[in-house]
Design a protein around this motif. Sequence first.
Motif, PDB file in Angstrom:
ATOM      1  N   ILE A   1      36.597  40.290  16.687  1.00 33.36           N
ATOM      2  CA  ILE A   1      37.168  40.606  18.000  1.00 33.36           C
ATOM      3  C   ILE A   1      36.161  40.303  19.101  1.00 33.36           C
ATOM      4  N   GLY A   2      34.903  40.671  18.879  1.00 34.02           N
ATOM      5  CA  GLY A   2      33.884  40.433  19.895  1.00 34.02           C
ATOM      6  C   GLY A   2      33.691  38.946  20.183  1.00 34.02           C
ATOM      7  N   ILE A   3      33.609  38.119  19.134  1.00 37.52           N
ATOM      8  CA  ILE A   3      33.391  36.681  19.343  1.00 37.52           C
ATOM      9  C   ILE A   3      34.564  36.055  20.080  1.00 37.52           C
ATOM     10  N   VAL A   4      35.778  36.362  19.658  1.00 35.34           N
ATOM     11  CA  VAL A   4      36.954  35.737  20.266  1.00 35.34           C
ATOM     12  C   VAL A   4      37.127  36.189  21.714  1.00 35.34           C
ATOM     13  N   VAL A   5      36.998  37.486  21.951  1.00 30.29           N
ATOM     14  CA  VAL A   5      37.217  38.006  23.304  1.00 30.29           C
ATOM     15  C   VAL A   5      36.129  37.535  24.261  1.00 30.29           C
ATOM     16  N   VAL A   6      34.877  37.627  23.841  1.00 29.78           N
ATOM     17  CA  VAL A   6      33.772  37.223  24.728  1.00 29.78           C
ATOM     18  C   VAL A   6      33.837  35.727  25.024  1.00 29.78           C
ATOM     19  N   THR A   7      34.098  34.908  24.013  1.00 32.89           N
ATOM     20  CA  THR A   7      34.180  33.463  24.237  1.00 32.89           C
ATOM     21  C   THR A   7      35.323  33.122  25.176  1.00 32.89           C
ATOM     22  N   THR A   8      36.490  33.737  24.955  1.00 32.15           N
ATOM     23  CA  THR A   8      37.625  33.476  25.839  1.00 32.15           C
ATOM     24  C   THR A   8      37.337  33.924  27.259  1.00 32.15           C
ATOM     25  N   ALA A   9      36.725  35.081  27.407  1.00 28.50           N
ATOM     26  CA  ALA A   9      36.413  35.584  28.752  1.00 28.50           C
ATOM     27  C   ALA A   9      35.430  34.667  29.473  1.00 28.50           C
ATOM     28  N   LEU A  10      34.446  34.134  28.762  1.00 28.71           N
ATOM     29  CA  LEU A  10      33.487  33.229  29.395  1.00 28.71           C
ATOM     30  C   LEU A  10      34.168  31.947  29.867  1.00 28.71           C
TER      31      LEU A  10
END
Length: 531
Positions: free
Chosen positions: A383-392
Amino acid sequence: MSSTADSIATPLVRGVLGALTSLGIAIAVVVVPALAAQVAGTASTATALDAIIISLNLLILGHGGGIMLSTGAIDGAVTLTPFGLLMLLMMLSAVAMRRVGRALRPVRDDGVLRVGALRDVGSALGMYTLVYAIGLAVLGSIGRSADSSPMVTSALVSGAMVAVTGGLAGLLWSLRREATETVPGVRVLGLLPAPYGDIARSALVAVIGLLGVGMAAVVVMLLLSVPEQSALFDALVPGPIGGLVLALVQLALLPLLAVWALTVMLGGTVGIGTSTGISLTGAETGVLPALPLLGALPGPGSFPAWAWALMILPAIPVALGAVRLVRDVVDLPQRERITAWVAYPVVVIVSVLLVAGLSTGGIGDGRLVHLGPQMSTLALPAIGIVVVTTALVIGVLATPLIPWTRKAYRSMRERIEAAERTERGGDAEPGADGEPGADAAPGADVERGPDASVVAGSAASAASAATDTDAGDIDADGADADDSEAEGGTDADAPEAGDDSALEPDAWTLDAEEPAGSAEPGSWISRRTDH
């Protein structure tokens, strides 16, 4: 038969025929290699019937079902799904239902669904699923022996899931049509309303990219462990036909290991038995089956700290999907854009967790009872990788961050250049760039330009020559300064030093019309001719 009855019966019949075709091909895929291995295995005591039963058990496992083993070496349920075989079976279902969808022609030439298209397509898919699931359950009942027995219920459920998933994909595939001069093109994802088609397309890009990253990692590990795999293969002594069957089995398990590798790179832990696990911190393994493919697994020990940098690799396909999404929804209203931005990471996370969950299983009731990703360790980092990457990606591409950064950079650069120009102007000494300096003679006319130094030097030389000439004239007349004072007169041609009024306007002139360099220094000064 009436036309109404014929229109209803045709999709049902086509669904039944498609299911029987798919089952027949699936049986051939698993039975033929098993019979070949049985015929070539001279040291084996298994009969052709045993080979067929083993192949049917493998077919149930390939659909995601389970079998019960009681061989002495392995006792208990086997629920580990060979992902390669599962993907092949779903492809067979997709191809069969694509043929059915093309025959039903649900889309008219103008690109619009015809009347009754959904009814026909639904009837065909329902009948295909029903016949396929029942047929697989029957095959599971046939494949019983003293050592193994498929779970009929799991065979029924898993067969229905494969039929629905693969059949629906095939029907959607049949809707795709290339555009011509008279017929418009049809795209499957283009049939979905905005922004859901864009979300599905971007999520598909991300999920396929993630699986590709996992497969690439497995290939690298296989290349680095060729000696270990060769030793295991030689120890089995399978022979030519047995080696081919062993290679097919390993190909069926290869996508499963790709999902496991992806799980590790996402920050999760993969268990390969009781009290074992492989993660980015290290590996703790035990005794494994003598399968050459498993020789690629890392040995026990801790991994270096740079192994955590592998988490960047899964972020790359997630970022690519997010970039695709931002560009596809840039022209949509703000509400739909926000919906797409929120739905994209949710779809990717759910897909990753679903695939990881399907890759779990077990072999028997012994130490291999738990195999595959440990979901409790995977959920949070994924969840952290997908959400942070998408947000960036959204923060960079879908907000004024880049224009604001460029504007701030240009403004800062202009201020720096202005400060440098001011500093260079303050350091310049008087007289520079043609300006009259402190050493310039009073009243001297200085011409600006590239020949300014030549003109100024010529004027100074002329003045000196004029002074010397006047002095010579006075000596030539035979009168010195003392005699002139005694006589009480002065020579008009010898003005006193510093007395500019003695010179008449036409006494000394600067010939500006004569080009520079055309005369010797001092030639620009003309003398009066009345001397």
